[in-house]
Motif scaffolding. Structure first.
Motif, PDB file in Angstrom:
ATOM      1  N   GLY A 178     -10.866   1.840  -6.291  1.00 20.53           N
ATOM      2  CA  GLY A 178     -10.914   0.405  -6.487  1.00 20.53           C
ATOM      3  C   GLY A 178      -9.749  -0.401  -5.987  1.00 20.53           C
ATOM      4  O   GLY A 178      -9.871  -1.627  -5.871  1.00 20.53           O
ATOM      5  N   ALA A 179      -8.596   0.227  -5.707  1.00 26.19           N
ATOM      6  CA  ALA A 179      -7.438  -0.613  -5.400  1.00 26.19           C
ATOM      7  C   ALA A 179      -6.377   0.191  -4.657  1.00 26.19           C
ATOM      8  O   ALA A 179      -6.359   1.418  -4.679  1.00 26.19           O
ATOM      9  CB  ALA A 179      -6.849  -1.189  -6.684  1.00 26.19           C
ATOM     10  N   ASP A 180      -5.494  -0.558  -3.985  1.00 26.61           N
ATOM     11  CA  ASP A 180      -4.248  -0.007  -3.464  1.00 26.61           C
ATOM     12  C   ASP A 180      -3.130  -0.483  -4.384  1.00 26.61           C
ATOM     13  O   ASP A 180      -3.129  -1.638  -4.833  1.00 26.61           O
ATOM     14  CB  ASP A 180      -3.972  -0.498  -2.044  1.00 26.61           C
ATOM     15  CG  ASP A 180      -5.017  -0.024  -1.044  1.00 26.61           C
ATOM     16  OD1 ASP A 180      -5.814   0.872  -1.389  1.00 26.61           O
ATOM     17  OD2 ASP A 180      -5.037  -0.562   0.084  1.00 26.61           O
ATOM     18  N   THR A 181      -2.183   0.401  -4.668  1.00 30.66           N
ATOM     19  CA  THR A 181      -1.074   0.022  -5.554  1.00 30.66           C
ATOM     20  C   THR A 181       0.264   0.394  -4.931  1.00 30.66           C
ATOM     21  O   THR A 181       0.346   1.252  -4.043  1.00 30.66           O
ATOM     22  CB  THR A 181      -1.190   0.702  -6.930  1.00 30.66           C
ATOM     23  OG1 THR A 181      -1.066   2.130  -6.766  1.00 30.66           O
ATOM     24  CG2 THR A 181      -2.512   0.380  -7.594  1.00 30.66           C
ATOM     25  N   ARG A 182       1.299  -0.277  -5.428  1.00 31.36           N
ATOM     26  CA  ARG A 182       2.669   0.022  -4.989  1.00 31.36           C
ATOM     27  C   ARG A 182       3.558   0.104  -6.221  1.00 31.36           C
ATOM     28  O   ARG A 182       3.571  -0.815  -7.042  1.00 31.36           O
ATOM     29  CB  ARG A 182       3.183  -1.068  -4.055  1.00 31.36           C
ATOM     30  CG  ARG A 182       4.596  -0.798  -3.496  1.00 31.36           C
ATOM     31  CD  ARG A 182       5.180  -2.040  -2.853  1.00 31.36           C
ATOM     32  NE  ARG A 182       5.431  -3.078  -3.842  1.00 31.36           N
ATOM     33  CZ  ARG A 182       5.327  -4.385  -3.589  1.00 31.36           C
ATOM     34  NH1 ARG A 182       4.940  -4.810  -2.402  1.00 31.36           N
ATOM     35  NH2 ARG A 182       5.588  -5.260  -4.547  1.00 31.36           N
ATOM     36  N   THR A 183       4.288   1.200  -6.341  1.00 31.89           N
ATOM     37  CA  THR A 183       5.232   1.378  -7.432  1.00 31.89           C
ATOM     38  C   THR A 183       6.642   1.479  -6.859  1.00 31.89           C
ATOM     39  O   THR A 183       6.888   2.270  -5.937  1.00 31.89           O
ATOM     40  CB  THR A 183       4.921   2.647  -8.241  1.00 31.89           C
ATOM     41  OG1 THR A 183       3.612   2.541  -8.800  1.00 31.89           O
ATOM     42  CG2 THR A 183       5.921   2.846  -9.361  1.00 31.89           C
ATOM     43  N   LYS A 199       3.335   4.211  -2.427  1.00 35.26           N
ATOM     44  CA  LYS A 199       2.149   3.424  -2.106  1.00 35.26           C
ATOM     45  C   LYS A 199       0.926   4.342  -2.164  1.00 35.26           C
ATOM     46  O   LYS A 199       0.920   5.412  -1.555  1.00 35.26           O
ATOM     47  CB  LYS A 199       2.248   2.802  -0.713  1.00 35.26           C
ATOM     48  CG  LYS A 199       3.241   1.664  -0.608  1.00 35.26           C
ATOM     49  CD  LYS A 199       3.180   1.025   0.776  1.00 35.26           C
ATOM     50  CE  LYS A 199       4.079  -0.197   0.876  1.00 35.26           C
ATOM     51  NZ  LYS A 199       4.010  -0.823   2.224  1.00 35.26           N
ATOM     52  N   ILE A 200      -0.086   3.919  -2.915  1.00 30.74           N
ATOM     53  CA  ILE A 200      -1.316   4.701  -3.027  1.00 30.74           C
ATOM     54  C   ILE A 200      -2.478   3.871  -2.496  1.00 30.74           C
ATOM     55  O   ILE A 200      -2.680   2.734  -2.928  1.00 30.74           O
ATOM     56  CB  ILE A 200      -1.586   5.109  -4.488  1.00 30.74           C
ATOM     57  CG1 ILE A 200      -0.426   5.940  -5.035  1.00 30.74           C
ATOM     58  CG2 ILE A 200      -2.892   5.900  -4.589  1.00 30.74           C
ATOM     59  CD1 ILE A 200      -0.587   6.341  -6.491  1.00 30.74           C
ATOM     60  N   GLU A 201      -3.228   4.445  -1.577  1.00 31.06           N
ATOM     61  CA  GLU A 201      -4.428   3.809  -1.046  1.00 31.06           C
ATOM     62  C   GLU A 201      -5.662   4.456  -1.658  1.00 31.06           C
ATOM     63  O   GLU A 201      -5.693   5.651  -1.926  1.00 31.06           O
ATOM     64  CB  GLU A 201      -4.490   3.952   0.481  1.00 31.06           C
ATOM     65  CG  GLU A 201      -3.334   3.307   1.221  1.00 31.06           C
ATOM     66  CD  GLU A 201      -3.445   3.531   2.713  1.00 31.06           C
ATOM     67  OE1 GLU A 201      -4.576   3.716   3.216  1.00 31.06           O
ATOM     68  OE2 GLU A 201      -2.396   3.527   3.386  1.00 31.06           O
ATOM     69  N   ASP A 202      -6.686   3.621  -1.883  1.00 29.21           N
ATOM     70  CA  ASP A 202      -7.960   4.097  -2.450  1.00 29.21           C
ATOM     71  C   ASP A 202      -7.744   4.772  -3.806  1.00 29.21           C
ATOM     72  O   ASP A 202      -8.335   5.812  -4.110  1.00 29.21           O
ATOM     73  CB  ASP A 202      -8.675   5.061  -1.501  1.00 29.21           C
ATOM     74  CG  ASP A 202      -9.011   4.426  -0.168  1.00 29.21           C
ATOM     75  OD1 ASP A 202      -9.432   3.252  -0.171  1.00 29.21           O
ATOM     76  OD2 ASP A 202      -8.866   5.090   0.880  1.00 29.21           O
ATOM     77  N   ARG A 203      -6.914   4.156  -4.627  1.00 22.88           N
ATOM     78  CA  ARG A 203      -6.592   4.737  -5.929  1.00 22.88           C
ATOM     79  C   ARG A 203      -7.838   4.784  -6.813  1.00 22.88           C
ATOM     80  O   ARG A 203      -8.614   3.825  -6.884  1.00 22.88           O
ATOM     81  CB  ARG A 203      -5.504   3.901  -6.613  1.00 22.88           C
ATOM     82  CG  ARG A 203      -4.995   4.498  -7.907  1.00 22.88           C
ATOM     83  CD  ARG A 203      -3.708   3.818  -8.336  1.00 22.88           C
ATOM     84  NE  ARG A 203      -3.279   4.266  -9.653  1.00 22.88           N
ATOM     85  CZ  ARG A 203      -2.122   3.928 -10.209  1.00 22.88           C
ATOM     86  NH1 ARG A 203      -1.271   3.159  -9.556  1.00 22.88           N
ATOM     87  NH2 ARG A 203      -1.796   4.371 -11.416  1.00 22.88           N
ATOM     88  N   ILE A 204      -8.034   5.919  -7.461  1.00 21.60           N
ATOM     89  CA  ILE A 204      -9.192   6.108  -8.338  1.00 21.60           C
ATOM     90  C   ILE A 204      -8.861   5.550  -9.716  1.00 21.60           C
ATOM     91  O   ILE A 204      -7.925   6.002 -10.378  1.00 21.60           O
ATOM     92  CB  ILE A 204      -9.573   7.596  -8.425  1.00 21.60           C
ATOM     93  CG1 ILE A 204      -9.956   8.122  -7.047  1.00 21.60           C
ATOM     94  CG2 ILE A 204     -10.724   7.805  -9.415  1.00 21.60           C
ATOM     95  CD1 ILE A 204     -10.118   9.624  -6.985  1.00 21.60           C
ATOM     96  N   LEU A 205      -9.641   4.560 -10.129  1.00 27.09           N
ATOM     97  CA  LEU A 205      -9.372   3.853 -11.369  1.00 27.09           C
ATOM     98  C   LEU A 205     -10.670   3.596 -12.112  1.00 27.09           C
ATOM     99  O   LEU A 205     -11.748   3.542 -11.505  1.00 27.09           O
ATOM    100  CB  LEU A 205      -8.685   2.513 -11.085  1.00 27.09           C
ATOM    101  CG  LEU A 205      -7.341   2.574 -10.351  1.00 27.09           C
ATOM    102  CD1 LEU A 205      -6.976   1.198  -9.815  1.00 27.09           C
ATOM    103  CD2 LEU A 205      -6.253   3.104 -11.271  1.00 27.09           C
ATOM    104  N   GLY A 206     -10.563   3.412 -13.414  1.00 27.90           N
ATOM    105  CA  GLY A 206     -11.715   2.994 -14.204  1.00 27.90           C
ATOM    106  C   GLY A 206     -11.901   1.491 -14.095  1.00 27.90           C
ATOM    107  O   GLY A 206     -10.948   0.725 -14.196  1.00 27.90           O
TER     108      GLY A 206
END
Length: 522
Positions: A330-335, A276-283
């Motif tokens: 831009g987002a939180d993600t879960r892999t 789980k990644i919070e505050d993921r840096i994305l374009g």
């Protein structure tokens, strides 16, 4: 009267195809000292590395310069990127007898790191008005030097309370000159029930500071009909649009797995994991200043054009689409995924040895939260909260990488000869493209097999010769499609480059890579 220019002086004039040229200088130096004192093993080291890329555009022209002066060069120096890093490490280990099945292993140490990122401006012709066609130079507003330093300390304790049970706990504290401090930790354990079966698991937290390039990179990306500015995330122009400076990503990681040895020389590992990644840096997706979709919602915003001017960019007045892209938290993600690896060693006696490996991975990444975007006022005076990630940007995270990947390989050796054969199967992947930010079209790359081979000959103890090929069958990415029903060759991603490759290809866009190598030890 229209004046035409052809860098190759063709008659009749038939246009030109610009090329990008890169001159790279890369260097690294490492030195250190290791030894033992009073029961402690120490390892002291320092590394300095630097990479510089000078960017040129060749076989091009600056249309505005030619119109204004009657002259344009055909080769432009666009400027350079330069990154450097200095690290200093001190690591110590010590064994402690505590009456357990094995001595406690204590490790601790510290690190100092200094990073510098620089963008250098291009020559005058590359930045005159819109610059050279296809790749304008870096302007003085893009150029700059940014740096930071960090200090870290860690402690790691590994122990075996009883025979077959291993436990490892670690903690690390980091302080960045531009982001403050963070403490992260890890715990892992493994129990071997027998030589044939073991269970293992890990829990950890993570921390990743934005790179200096993510924070400060600035450039203009153009085609014959569009110009989009990559705004630096930590800039006044980004603040004008309502974006905050980048902050670090945080992660939480879990894994649980098993190790199985059903017969001699065969090892099978199976691991399930979640990240789980919070505050993921994305374009972000594209934010339009002009030329974007007008229905069902008008997505053209004057403030985007104002931000481009505030960043010091001058765009080609003939293009029909303008806008910006930017990095943001831009987002939180879960892999979630599963890794399976099986390996078997074969001994053919006087006919050599071989190691056979078959591995597979299945994973799925989902966006679990999208951060709120700053509201923008469009050309009609309507206040709109534009999604930070349009369908294209979401697909880049969730579907542009294959969910399935399988690799089979063999390493064979006999006397001075060795050989590696590897085959990789990539599952299906897809992305979504739009010519105007309104309607999106799915582009798919099907299941693909990629073969690699390398042959090695150990001529002497100090000399090894190798030849090989990556992607030996020269498999290339599919090309960008046309808008369905189009009569004017409109590409689904906009622009004018026909037969452009789909750049999200998991096996690259350049096809086969063939090489010869000589390794000398001294």
């Amino acid at each position: 009267m229209t004046t035409y220019f052809d860098p190759e002086d063709d008659s009749p004039v038939n246009g030109f195809s610009p090329r990008e040229k890169i001159r790279e200088e890369d260097m690294a130096f490492t030195g250190g000292l290791r030894g033992d004192v009073s029961g402690f093993h120490y390892d002291l080291s320092s590394t300095f590395g630097q990479d510089k890329n000078e960017i040129y555009t060749v076989n091009s022209a600056n249309a505005s310069l030619y119109a204004d002066t009657g002259f344009t060069p055909t080769t432009f120096y666009n400027g350079f990127f330069k990154s450097s890093e200095l690290t200093v490490n001190a690591d110590f280990t010590h064994e402690i007898e505590a009456g357990m099945a094995a001595p406690i292993n204590l490790a601790f140490g510290g690190e100092y790191r200094k990073n510098v990122y620089q963008i250098g401006a291009g020559d005058a012709a590359s930045t005159y008005k819109e610059g050279g066609q296809s790749y304008p130079g870096f302007r003085s507003s893009d150029a700059g030097v940014n740096g930071r330093n960090s200090q870290a300390g860690y402690v790691d304790v590994a122990l075996m309370p009883v025979e077959g049970w291993k436990v490892d706990v670690a903690g690390r504290y980091e302080h960045y000159s531009d982001f403050g401090s963070k403490f992260i930790y890890k715990g892992t354990t493994r129990y071997d029930f027998s030589d044939a079966f073991a269970l293992r698991g890990t829990f950890s937290t993570g921390f990743r500071a934005p790179t200096l390039a993510e924070s400060f990179y600035s450039a203009t990306n153009v085609s014959p009909t569009s110009a989009f500015v990559q705004l630096p995330a930590n800039s006044a122009a980004a603040e004008l649009l309502g974006f905050a400076n980048l902050k670090p990503e945080k992660s939480t990681n879990y894994s649980l797995g098993t190790v199985i040895r059903p017969v001699p020389r065969l090892t099978i590992t199976i691991d399930a994991y979640q990240v789980k990644i919070e505050d993921r840096i994305l374009g972000t997706g594209s934010l339009f200043g002009g030329g974007g979709a007008t229905s069902p919602v008008n997505v053209n915003f004057p403030v985007v054009t104002a931000a481009i001017r505030a960043n010091g960019n001058v765009l080609d007045p003939t293009v029909t689409q303008t806008g910006i892209n930017i990095f943001t938290n831009g987002a939180d993600t879960r892999t979630r995924g599963v890794d399976i690896v099986a390996s078997y060693a074969s001994d053919f006696g006087e006919y050599g040895n071989a190691t056979w490996t078959l591995s597979g991975n299945y994973n799925q990444t989902k966006i679990t939260k999208v951060m709120s975007a700053p509201p923008l006022v469009n050309v009609l005076g309507q206040t709109i909260t534009v999604p930070l990630f349009d369908e294209g940007a979401r697909a880049n995270i969730e579907t542009a990488s294959p969910r399935v990947k399988v690799i089979g390989s063999t390493f064979y050796s006999i006397d001075k000869f060795s050989m590696t054969l590897r085959g990789t199967v990539y599952g299906k992947s897809s992305a979504r493209y739009s010519p105007d930010g309104g309607t999106f079209y799915k582009q798919t790359i099907g299941t693909a097999f990629i073969g690699d081979v390398e042959l090695n000959f150990k001529a002497t103890d100090d000399l090894e010769l190798s030849i090989g090929a990556n992607n030996v069958f020269n498999r290339k990415s599919p090309t960008l499609g046309l808008v369905p029903g189009t009569t004017n060759a409109t590409l689904v991603g906009g622009g004018n480059q026909l037969d452009a490759p789909l750049t999200f290809s998991p096996y690259g866009i350049n096809g086969g890579y063939y090489y010869a190598r000589m390794n000398v030890s001294f």
